[in-house]
Write an enzyme that holds these catalytic residues in place. Structure first.
Site, PDB file in Angstrom:
ATOM      1  N   ARG A 151     -24.259  24.063 -14.190  1.00 36.12           N
ATOM      2  CA  ARG A 151     -22.829  23.733 -14.246  1.00 36.12           C
ATOM      3  C   ARG A 151     -22.589  22.376 -14.897  1.00 36.12           C
ATOM      4  NH1 ARG A 151     -23.239  26.533  -9.106  1.00 36.12           N
ATOM      5  NH2 ARG A 151     -24.425  24.711  -8.494  1.00 36.12           N
ATOM      6  N   ASP A 171     -33.746  24.265 -19.955  1.00 35.72           N
ATOM      7  CA  ASP A 171     -33.480  24.882 -18.652  1.00 35.72           C
ATOM      8  C   ASP A 171     -34.223  26.221 -18.672  1.00 35.72           C
ATOM      9  OD1 ASP A 171     -30.717  24.960 -16.477  1.00 35.72           O
ATOM     10  OD2 ASP A 171     -32.236  26.538 -16.555  1.00 35.72           O
ATOM     11  N   CYS A 230     -27.693  11.296 -12.789  1.00 35.37           N
ATOM     12  CA  CYS A 230     -26.600  11.490 -11.821  1.00 35.37           C
ATOM     13  C   CYS A 230     -26.873  12.772 -11.042  1.00 35.37           C
ATOM     14  CB  CYS A 230     -25.258  11.592 -12.529  1.00 35.37           C
ATOM     15  SG  CYS A 230     -24.690  10.029 -13.196  1.00 35.37           S
ATOM     16  N   ARG A 232     -30.388  13.851  -8.888  1.00 40.62           N
ATOM     17  CA  ARG A 232     -31.075  13.546  -7.636  1.00 40.62           C
ATOM     18  C   ARG A 232     -32.169  12.514  -7.881  1.00 40.62           C
ATOM     19  NH1 ARG A 232     -27.489  14.849  -5.232  1.00 40.62           N
ATOM     20  NH2 ARG A 232     -27.209  16.349  -3.556  1.00 40.62           N
ATOM     21  N   ASP A 256     -27.357   6.940 -10.596  1.00 43.02           N
ATOM     22  CA  ASP A 256     -26.377   7.096  -9.504  1.00 43.02           C
ATOM     23  C   ASP A 256     -27.090   7.468  -8.210  1.00 43.02           C
ATOM     24  OD1 ASP A 256     -23.731   7.382  -8.372  1.00 43.02           O
ATOM     25  OD2 ASP A 256     -24.009   9.559  -8.473  1.00 43.02           O
ATOM     26  N   GLU A 261     -32.135   6.972  -0.172  1.00 39.33           N
ATOM     27  CA  GLU A 261     -30.775   6.416  -0.176  1.00 39.33           C
ATOM     28  C   GLU A 261     -30.359   6.001   1.237  1.00 39.33           C
ATOM     29  OE1 GLU A 261     -28.088   9.137  -2.087  1.00 39.33           O
ATOM     30  OE2 GLU A 261     -29.193   9.065  -3.958  1.00 39.33           O
ATOM     31  N   HIS A 280     -24.452   6.630  -5.505  1.00 39.30           N
ATOM     32  CA  HIS A 280     -24.251   8.075  -5.360  1.00 39.30           C
ATOM     33  C   HIS A 280     -22.746   8.405  -5.378  1.00 39.30           C
ATOM     34  CE1 HIS A 280     -26.287  11.916  -3.654  1.00 39.30           C
ATOM     35  NE2 HIS A 280     -25.221  12.234  -4.352  1.00 39.30           N
ATOM     36  N   GLY A 282     -21.314  10.113  -7.959  1.00 38.58           N
ATOM     37  CA  GLY A 282     -21.058  11.200  -8.917  1.00 38.58           C
ATOM     38  C   GLY A 282     -19.895  12.092  -8.526  1.00 38.58           C
ATOM     39  N   ALA A 283     -19.800  12.442  -7.257  1.00 39.77           N
ATOM     40  CA  ALA A 283     -18.783  13.415  -6.826  1.00 39.77           C
ATOM     41  C   ALA A 283     -17.549  12.735  -6.241  1.00 39.77           C
ATOM     42  CB  ALA A 283     -19.389  14.348  -5.780  1.00 39.77           C
TER      43      ALA A 283
HETATM   44  N1  LIG Z   1     -24.484  12.410  -8.180  1.00 38.12           N
HETATM   45  C1  LIG Z   1     -23.755  13.246  -7.509  1.00 38.12           C
HETATM   46  O1  LIG Z   1     -22.921  12.837  -6.725  1.00 38.12           O
HETATM   47  C2  LIG Z   1     -23.891  14.704  -7.754  1.00 38.12           C
HETATM   48  C3  LIG Z   1     -22.757  15.527  -7.701  1.00 38.12           C
HETATM   49  C4  LIG Z   1     -22.909  16.906  -7.914  1.00 38.12           C
HETATM   50  C5  LIG Z   1     -24.160  17.431  -8.144  1.00 38.12           C
HETATM   51  N2  LIG Z   1     -25.237  16.597  -8.148  1.00 38.12           N
HETATM   52  C6  LIG Z   1     -26.565  17.131  -8.410  1.00 38.12           C
HETATM   53  O2  LIG Z   1     -26.623  17.488  -9.787  1.00 38.12           O
HETATM   54  C7  LIG Z   1     -27.580  18.499  -9.971  1.00 38.12           C
HETATM   55  C8  LIG Z   1     -27.014  19.614 -10.826  1.00 38.12           C
HETATM   56  O3  LIG Z   1     -25.900  20.205 -10.196  1.00 38.12           O
HETATM   57  P1  LIG Z   1     -25.251  21.538 -10.793  1.00 38.12           P
HETATM   58  O4  LIG Z   1     -24.020  21.791 -10.005  1.00 38.12           O
HETATM   59  O5  LIG Z   1     -25.176  21.461 -12.249  1.00 38.12           O
HETATM   60  O6  LIG Z   1     -26.361  22.586 -10.376  1.00 38.12           O
HETATM   61  P2  LIG Z   1     -26.704  23.976 -11.084  1.00 38.12           P
HETATM   62  O7  LIG Z   1     -27.458  24.753 -10.092  1.00 38.12           O
HETATM   63  O8  LIG Z   1     -25.485  24.560 -11.682  1.00 38.12           O
HETATM   64  O9  LIG Z   1     -27.674  23.556 -12.263  1.00 38.12           O
HETATM   65  C9  LIG Z   1     -28.999  23.152 -12.075  1.00 38.12           C
HETATM   66  C10 LIG Z   1     -29.775  23.684 -13.246  1.00 38.12           C
HETATM   67  O10 LIG Z   1     -31.093  23.142 -13.207  1.00 38.12           O
HETATM   68  C11 LIG Z   1     -31.951  24.136 -13.734  1.00 38.12           C
HETATM   69  N3  LIG Z   1     -33.335  23.855 -13.409  1.00 38.12           N
HETATM   70  C12 LIG Z   1     -34.007  24.152 -12.271  1.00 38.12           C
HETATM   71  N4  LIG Z   1     -35.290  23.765 -12.396  1.00 38.12           N
HETATM   72  C13 LIG Z   1     -35.406  23.222 -13.634  1.00 38.12           C
HETATM   73  C14 LIG Z   1     -36.490  22.657 -14.340  1.00 38.12           C
HETATM   74  N5  LIG Z   1     -37.715  22.560 -13.802  1.00 38.12           N
HETATM   75  N6  LIG Z   1     -36.265  22.194 -15.583  1.00 38.12           N
HETATM   76  C15 LIG Z   1     -35.042  22.281 -16.144  1.00 38.12           C
HETATM   77  N7  LIG Z   1     -33.974  22.833 -15.526  1.00 38.12           N
HETATM   78  C16 LIG Z   1     -34.165  23.273 -14.280  1.00 38.12           C
HETATM   79  C17 LIG Z   1     -31.433  25.420 -13.130  1.00 38.12           C
HETATM   80  O11 LIG Z   1     -31.870  26.533 -13.863  1.00 38.12           O
HETATM   81  C18 LIG Z   1     -29.933  25.212 -13.222  1.00 38.12           C
HETATM   82  O12 LIG Z   1     -29.407  25.786 -14.402  1.00 38.12           O
HETATM   83  C19 LIG Z   1     -28.011  18.920  -8.575  1.00 38.12           C
HETATM   84  O13 LIG Z   1     -29.186  18.226  -8.237  1.00 38.12           O
HETATM   85  C20 LIG Z   1     -26.894  18.415  -7.707  1.00 38.12           C
HETATM   86  O14 LIG Z   1     -27.300  18.194  -6.382  1.00 38.12           O
HETATM   87  C21 LIG Z   1     -25.130  15.263  -7.971  1.00 38.12           C
HETATM   88  O1  LIG Z   2     -24.796  17.294  -4.332  1.00 35.22           O
HETATM   89  C1  LIG Z   2     -23.660  16.843  -4.422  1.00 35.22           C
HETATM   90  O2  LIG Z   2     -22.630  17.531  -4.326  1.00 35.22           O
HETATM   91  C2  LIG Z   2     -23.514  15.388  -4.715  1.00 35.22           C
HETATM   92  O3  LIG Z   2     -24.726  14.738  -4.626  1.00 35.22           O
HETATM   93  C3  LIG Z   2     -22.426  14.715  -3.958  1.00 35.22           C
HETATM   94  O4  LIG Z   2     -22.842  14.245  -2.718  1.00 35.22           O
HETATM   95  P1  LIG Z   2     -21.750  13.568  -1.749  1.00 35.22           P
HETATM   96  O5  LIG Z   2     -20.874  14.664  -1.259  1.00 35.22           O
HETATM   97  O6  LIG Z   2     -22.508  12.936  -0.652  1.00 35.22           O
HETATM   98  O7  LIG Z   2     -20.990  12.599  -2.580  1.00 35.22           O
END
Ligand SMILES: NC(=O)c1ccc[n+]([C@@H]2O[C@H](COP(=O)([O-])OP(=O)(O)OC[C@H]3O[C@@H](n4cnc5c(N)ncnc54)[C@H](O)[C@@H]3O)[C@@H](O)[C@H]2O)c1
Ligand SMILES: O=C(O)[C@H](O)COP(=O)(O)O
Length: 530
Positions: A151, A171, A230, A232, A256, A261, A280, A282-283
């Site tokens: 996503r 991916d 941004c 993990r 981020d 943490e 952290h 991002g969201a």
């Molecule tokens: N910083 C924040 O606050 C924040 C906010 C939202 C999401 N996130 C994190 O961002 C990341 C992505 O979120 P998303 O919603 O796009 O998830 P998602 O599941 O839509 O996308 C993750 C993608 O990673 C791919 N993937 C898995 N293993 C892989 C590998 N070894 N090499 C390459 N690609 C690989 C998957 O196929 C998938 O398409 C997650 O770790 C999520 O927890 C962080």
């Molecule tokens: O995985 C997530 O959705 C993000 O890391 C956001 O985490 P938070 O809700 O603690 O901001």
């Protein structure tokens, strides 16, 4: 009244529907320790968290009433999913609500690291007018490597095009067609590391992605790379990154997220002049927080009210079209499972589930979970077993599940057959959905029947002799057990037969004992289906 505990700061507006629900009481208690949560979780049906609360096995063990843990966000690495599955606790997340927000934060970080915004800000507000130290780079014309094209990664790629960047992505689930559609060139991790000018990671943290960018990758990295994380902490090896920055391989990094943490006070990122950080965030936008809270609240309400729900993390998702085919069979499946478990004696060793007709054409795994639940709930209790843990509980109890599919169904459009093998015997029950009439049991062992699987039933096996139906009726009548309906199944006149009676209330054990002592009557079992 259901009780919901919110243990992290979650948008008030987002959870308003929970607060407004007349059958739900919401308590907000952010910032509790594990022990404090253990002390109170026993009274709650649902727990709502973000990433701060670590939902451990200990908390779930204490959550005797806990049906669902809702994560207002994407990552569920703070939730012990195995422990939840074993206890039948559904874990749901809100995967879509913070995609754009996190993508935008990724750009904020990428531009901040390209133009040294935080460092320049600090100097300026501290009274130094320094225009020489912060020569930046443009994004235009640069190659951006995106690791993880889900996503967020896909949205980042889309926006990077507006900056005239070349995008190369990796991916394992990305097809050529999809890559082409969003204008990304598929590449390997190695290609990205060797050729990109900017790199951003958007994968989950898994054993495979942990340190996927480590010393080996920094050794071959294109000098001057700028890196954004941004997603993990831990996807990029933090210590190896600091060394790579110090060696001039990496020109700058924007993080981020951290491996631990909040990070320790002496974490090298916090003082490094070329590494910028956010806590952290991002969201963390008003929009995303409302979105994820709304999404997760909606699903929690469905789960508490036993309605269909989506986004369960510890259960395979059911596509909407499959859900509409299977949903009507879920109740039938559980009732068949329960019926056969109640009518069979001995420790269960194998459940053979047969699907014939149109059902044989689709993925029936979700229906199997309901059938297995029906069987196991009789032995383990309805509170212990649900569709999240039914297959797991069968496995740990060495109950073999066998699925058989046959495209032909002789008499019915669809037929679900459940055979139960125990250490003592084997029985079969089959059911279908009759248009306009609902669920029906249409076969018990070798006998065709037509029984509505509902209420208090008595299943009798007997020899097909004149007078036996009358004697059964008289005995039940004399004991104030009123018969609502009766079905008799036999194969040969005078041979063995079964009788299924629906009665208006439970049958006392002594009455069942008297039935069993009747001549020509072999067994009599009470079966309750609700
Ligand atoms: N910083 C924040 O606050 C924040 C906010 C939202 C999401 N996130 C994190 O961002 C990341 C992505 O979120 P998303 O919603 O796009 O998830 P998602 O599941 O839509 O996308 C993750 C993608 O990673 C791919 N993937 C898995 N293993 C892989 C590998 N070894 N090499 C390459 N690609 C690989 C998957 O196929 C998938 O398409 C997650 O770790 C999520 O927890 C962080
Ligand atoms: O995985 C997530 O959705 C993000 O890391 C956001 O985490 P938070 O809700 O603690 O901001």
């Amino acid at each position: 009244m259901f009780k919901v505990l919110v243990s992290d700061p979650i948008s008030d507006l987002g959870i308003q529907q929970l607060v407004d629900a007349s059958d739900i009481a919401v308590d907000k208690k952010p910032g509790l320790s594990e022990d404090e949560l253990v002390a109170i979780i026993g009274e709650y049906d649902a727990l709502l968290v973000r990433s701060q609360t670590r939902v451990t096995a200990k908390i779930m063990e204490a959550g005797k009433q806990l049906k669902v843990v809702g994560r207002a966000g994407v990552g569920v690495d703070n939730i012990d999913l195995d422990a939840a599955t074993q206890r039948g606790i559904i874990v749901i997340n809100a995967p879509d609500g913070n995609t754009i927000t996190t993508c935008e934060h990724t750009f904020a970080m990428m531009m901040a690291v390209a133009r040294h915004i935080p460092q320049a800000y600090m100097k300026t507000v501290n009274g130094t007018w320094d225009r020489k130290s912060f020569l930046g780079v443009e994004l235009r014309g640069k190659t951006l490597g995106v690791l993880g094209m889900g996503r967020i990664g896909s949205e980042v790629a889309k926006r990077a095009k507006a900056f005239d960047m070349e995008i190369i992505g990796y991916d394992p689930f990305m097809t050529e067609e999809r890559a082409e559609k969003i204008g990304v060139k598929l590449a390997s991790v190695d290609d990205i590391v060797r050729n990109a000018d900017f790199m951003t990671v958007h994968t989950p943290l898994t054993p495979e992605t942990r340190h996927m960018i480590g010393r080996a990758q920094f050794e071959v990295m294109k000098p001057g790379m700028r890196i954004v994380n941004c997603a993990r902490g831990g996807i990029i090896d933090e210590i190896a990154l600091v060394d790579a920055v110090d060696q001039g391989i990496v020109a700058g990094a924007a993080f981020d997220v951290f491996e631990v943490e909040p990070p320790a006070e002496d974490h090298p990122f916090l003082t490094h002049p070329k590494i910028i950080v956010t806590p952290h965030l991002g969201a963390s936008t008003i929009e995303a927080q409302e979105n994820v809270a709304i999404d997760v609240s909606e699903q929690v309400i469905h789960i508490l009210r036993n309605e269909p729900f989506i986004n369960a993390v510890n259960m395979p998702p059911i596509p909407a079209n499959l859900q509409s085919i299977l949903q009507p069979y879920f109740t039938l499946g559980e009732k068949l499972g329960s019926f056969i478990a109640q009518s069979t004696e001995g420790a269960v060793t194998e459940i053979v589930v047969g699907f014939s007709g149109e059902l044989a054409e689709v993925d029936t795994q979700p229906l199997t979970r309901h059938i297995v639940r029906g069987v196991l709930a009789h032995h383990l209790g309805t509170e212990q077993v649900n569709v999240v843990n039914s297959m797991h509980l069968a496995k740990v109890r060495d109950v073999n599940i066998v699925i058989q599919k046959s495209h032909a169904s002789k008499d019915f459009t669809n037929l679900v057959t459940v055979s139960l093998r125990t250490k003592k015997e084997e029985r079969i029950v089959a059911g279908t959905l009759l248009t306009g009439y609902g669920p029906r049991i249409v076969q018990i062992d070798k006998y065709p029947v037509d029984v509505t699987p509902e209420g208090n039933l008595i299943l009798i096996s007997h020899n097909d002799k004149p007078g036996i139906i009358g004697r059964v009726g008289t005995l039940l009548g004399n004991n104030d057990v009123n018969i609502a309906t009766m079905q008799v199944g036999r194969q040969l006149v005078g041979g063995s037969a079964i009788m299924v009676l629906r009665v208006d209330k439970g049958t006392p054990k002594e009455v069942l004992d008297q039935l069993i002592r009747m001549p020509e009557l072999n067994t009599a079992k009470e079966i309750t289906l609700f």
